[in-house]
Write a protein that holds these residues in place. Structure first.
Motif, short mmCIF file in Angstrom:
data_model
loop_
_atom_site.label_atom_id
_atom_site.label_comp_id
_atom_site.label_asym_id
_atom_site.label_seq_id
_atom_site.Cartn_x
_atom_site.Cartn_y
_atom_site.Cartn_z
N SER A 38 28.90 -48.22 17.59
CA SER A 38 29.86 -47.02 17.68
C SER A 38 31.19 -47.27 17.16
CB SER A 38 29.83 -46.34 19.13
OG SER A 38 30.73 -45.26 19.07
N ASP A 39 31.52 -46.16 16.76
CA ASP A 39 33.03 -46.25 16.25
C ASP A 39 33.79 -45.60 17.32
OD1 ASP A 39 32.80 -43.50 16.04
OD2 ASP A 39 33.07 -43.46 13.89
N PHE A 40 33.41 -45.08 18.24
CA PHE A 40 33.95 -44.45 19.40
C PHE A 40 35.01 -43.25 18.98
CE2 PHE A 40 32.79 -48.73 20.94
CZ PHE A 40 31.81 -48.34 21.85
N GLN A 41 34.63 -42.86 17.95
CA GLN A 41 35.36 -41.65 17.39
C GLN A 41 34.84 -40.16 17.58
OE1 GLN A 41 38.85 -42.31 16.25
NE2 GLN A 41 38.07 -44.25 17.01
N LEU A 42 35.38 -39.16 17.55
CA LEU A 42 34.95 -37.75 17.69
C LEU A 42 34.49 -37.43 16.35
CD1 LEU A 42 37.96 -36.28 19.83
CD2 LEU A 42 35.57 -36.68 20.62
N HIS A 43 33.19 -36.94 16.40
CA HIS A 43 32.44 -36.05 15.22
C HIS A 43 31.92 -34.82 15.54
CE1 HIS A 43 33.01 -40.07 13.01
NE2 HIS A 43 32.77 -40.56 13.81
N ARG A 44 31.88 -33.75 14.55
CA ARG A 44 31.00 -33.03 14.35
C ARG A 44 29.55 -33.13 13.99
NH1 ARG A 44 35.86 -30.81 13.47
NH2 ARG A 44 36.99 -29.42 15.08
N ILE A 45 28.57 -33.06 14.56
CA ILE A 45 27.20 -33.44 14.33
C ILE A 45 26.20 -32.38 14.22
CG2 ILE A 45 27.69 -36.05 14.21
CD1 ILE A 45 25.93 -35.68 16.96
N ALA A 46 26.47 -31.15 14.59
CA ALA A 46 26.03 -29.95 14.78
C ALA A 46 24.76 -30.18 15.67
CB ALA A 46 25.13 -29.52 13.38
N GLY A 47 25.03 -30.87 16.87
CA GLY A 47 24.26 -30.86 17.81
C GLY A 47 23.99 -29.34 18.57
N PRO A 48 22.62 -29.27 18.99
CA PRO A 48 22.18 -28.00 19.37
C PRO A 48 22.71 -27.72 20.70
CG PRO A 48 20.47 -29.69 19.59
CD PRO A 48 21.53 -30.37 18.84
N GLN A 49 22.91 -26.51 20.65
CA GLN A 49 23.64 -25.97 22.14
C GLN A 49 22.25 -25.91 23.13
OE1 GLN A 49 26.65 -24.55 23.28
NE2 GLN A 49 27.35 -25.55 21.22
N VAL A 50 22.73 -26.65 24.36
CA VAL A 50 21.50 -26.58 25.43
C VAL A 50 22.32 -26.36 26.71
CG1 VAL A 50 20.02 -28.30 26.77
CG2 VAL A 50 20.43 -28.87 24.35
N ILE A 94 31.42 -26.71 23.96
CA ILE A 94 32.30 -26.95 22.97
C ILE A 94 33.03 -28.58 22.87
CG2 ILE A 94 33.17 -24.28 23.27
CD1 ILE A 94 35.39 -25.43 24.82
N GLY A 95 32.22 -29.10 23.44
CA GLY A 95 32.69 -30.62 23.12
C GLY A 95 33.84 -31.05 23.72
N GLU A 124 37.05 -30.63 23.31
CA GLU A 124 37.85 -29.59 23.74
C GLU A 124 37.73 -29.05 24.99
OE1 GLU A 124 39.36 -24.82 22.45
OE2 GLU A 124 37.63 -25.66 21.86
N GLU A 125 36.79 -29.14 25.70
CA GLU A 125 36.39 -28.84 27.22
C GLU A 125 37.46 -29.76 27.99
OE1 GLU A 125 34.34 -26.87 30.01
OE2 GLU A 125 33.67 -26.81 27.68
N THR A 126 37.58 -31.03 27.76
CA THR A 126 38.14 -31.93 28.34
C THR A 126 39.85 -32.04 27.86
OG1 THR A 126 37.21 -33.77 27.32
CG2 THR A 126 36.44 -33.04 29.45
N SER A 127 39.90 -32.05 26.65
CA SER A 127 41.33 -32.32 26.02
C SER A 127 42.14 -31.23 25.98
CB SER A 127 41.07 -32.90 24.48
OG SER A 127 40.75 -31.91 23.61
N GLY A 128 41.35 -29.94 25.79
CA GLY A 128 42.20 -28.71 25.75
C GLY A 128 42.72 -28.30 24.17
N ASP A 129 42.39 -29.28 23.55
CA ASP A 129 42.83 -29.36 22.04
C ASP A 129 41.79 -28.53 21.12
OD1 ASP A 129 43.56 -29.57 19.12
OD2 ASP A 129 43.93 -31.77 19.52
N PRO A 130 42.09 -27.34 20.56
CA PRO A 130 41.36 -26.49 19.91
C PRO A 130 40.52 -27.05 18.62
CG PRO A 130 43.21 -25.29 20.30
CD PRO A 130 43.47 -26.62 20.51
N SER A 131 41.45 -28.26 18.21
CA SER A 131 40.91 -28.97 16.86
C SER A 131 39.65 -29.95 17.26
CB SER A 131 41.99 -29.63 16.18
OG SER A 131 42.32 -31.01 17.02
N HIS A 132 39.55 -30.08 18.63
CA HIS A 132 38.41 -30.92 19.10
C HIS A 132 37.10 -30.23 19.36
CE1 HIS A 132 41.29 -34.16 20.64
NE2 HIS A 132 41.26 -34.21 19.30
N ARG A 133 37.08 -28.71 18.91
CA ARG A 133 35.88 -27.95 19.34
C ARG A 133 34.82 -28.60 18.63
NH1 ARG A 133 35.64 -21.75 20.58
NH2 ARG A 133 37.14 -22.50 21.97
N TYR A 134 33.50 -28.61 19.31
CA TYR A 134 32.25 -28.90 18.75
C TYR A 134 32.41 -30.58 18.39
CZ TYR A 134 31.29 -24.23 18.65
OH TYR A 134 31.21 -22.78 19.18
N MET A 135 33.30 -31.38 18.94
CA MET A 135 33.37 -32.62 18.48
C MET A 135 33.00 -33.59 19.89
SD MET A 135 36.86 -32.92 16.11
CE MET A 135 36.27 -34.42 15.19
#
Length: 141
Positions: free
Chosen positions: A63-75, A95-96, A98-109
């Motif tokens: 793992s690179d332990f970085q944030l990525h958007r990978i189009a995971g399905p919503q469950v 929302i990925g 963003e849920e914990t960071s509050g940063d909108p640029s982290h949405r779905y990451m």
């Protein structure tokens, strides 16, 4: 704070004696021919190693332990006593980060999951959306 503690714990779980590790140390018989073909894809054409890194800060955790958007399905989780899930703060959308960071640029990451001990995993992706690694890979590709 809990997130950092969990990450620190996960970083300590390196058990580098899987067949791939043995192969990397020179045991040519540690991997089957099918596993060798899979490794060639993982490290080559499929590009998995770009995020599931094995060098540097990856600490052999794949793992690179970085944030990525990978189009995971919503469950949508079952929420309530005994389910072990947490309600999404915004209702039904995961929302990925963003849920914990509050940063909108982290949405779905989501942070790249380590692949160590994958053989004993019961579900795949951050939300357990897939019940097999084959289905997770098919979706991802």
């Amino acid at each position: 704070m809990r997130r950092e503690a969990l990450g620190e714990f996960q970083m300590s779980l390196t058990a580098a004696n899987a067949p791939l590790d043995q192969f990397a140390r020179g045991d040519d018989k540690a991997l089957s021919p099918a596993q060798k073909r899979g490794a060639l894809l993982f490290f080559g054409k499929a590009g998995c190693v770009a995020c599931h890194a094995v060098a540097g800060e990856a600490n052999e955790m794949f793992s690179d332990f970085q944030l990525h958007r990978i189009a995971g399905p919503q469950v949508f989780p079952d929420f309530g006593a005994g389910t072990g899930n947490v309600a999404f703060t915004n209702g039904t959308e995961d929302i990925g980060e963003e849920e914990t960071s509050g940063d909108p640029s982290h949405r779905y990451m989501f942070r790249t999951a380590p692949l160590r001990n994958l053989a004993v995993a019961v579900a795949f992706f951050h939300n357990g959306a897939f019940g097999s690694i084959a289905n997770a890979i098919t979706h991802h590709l």
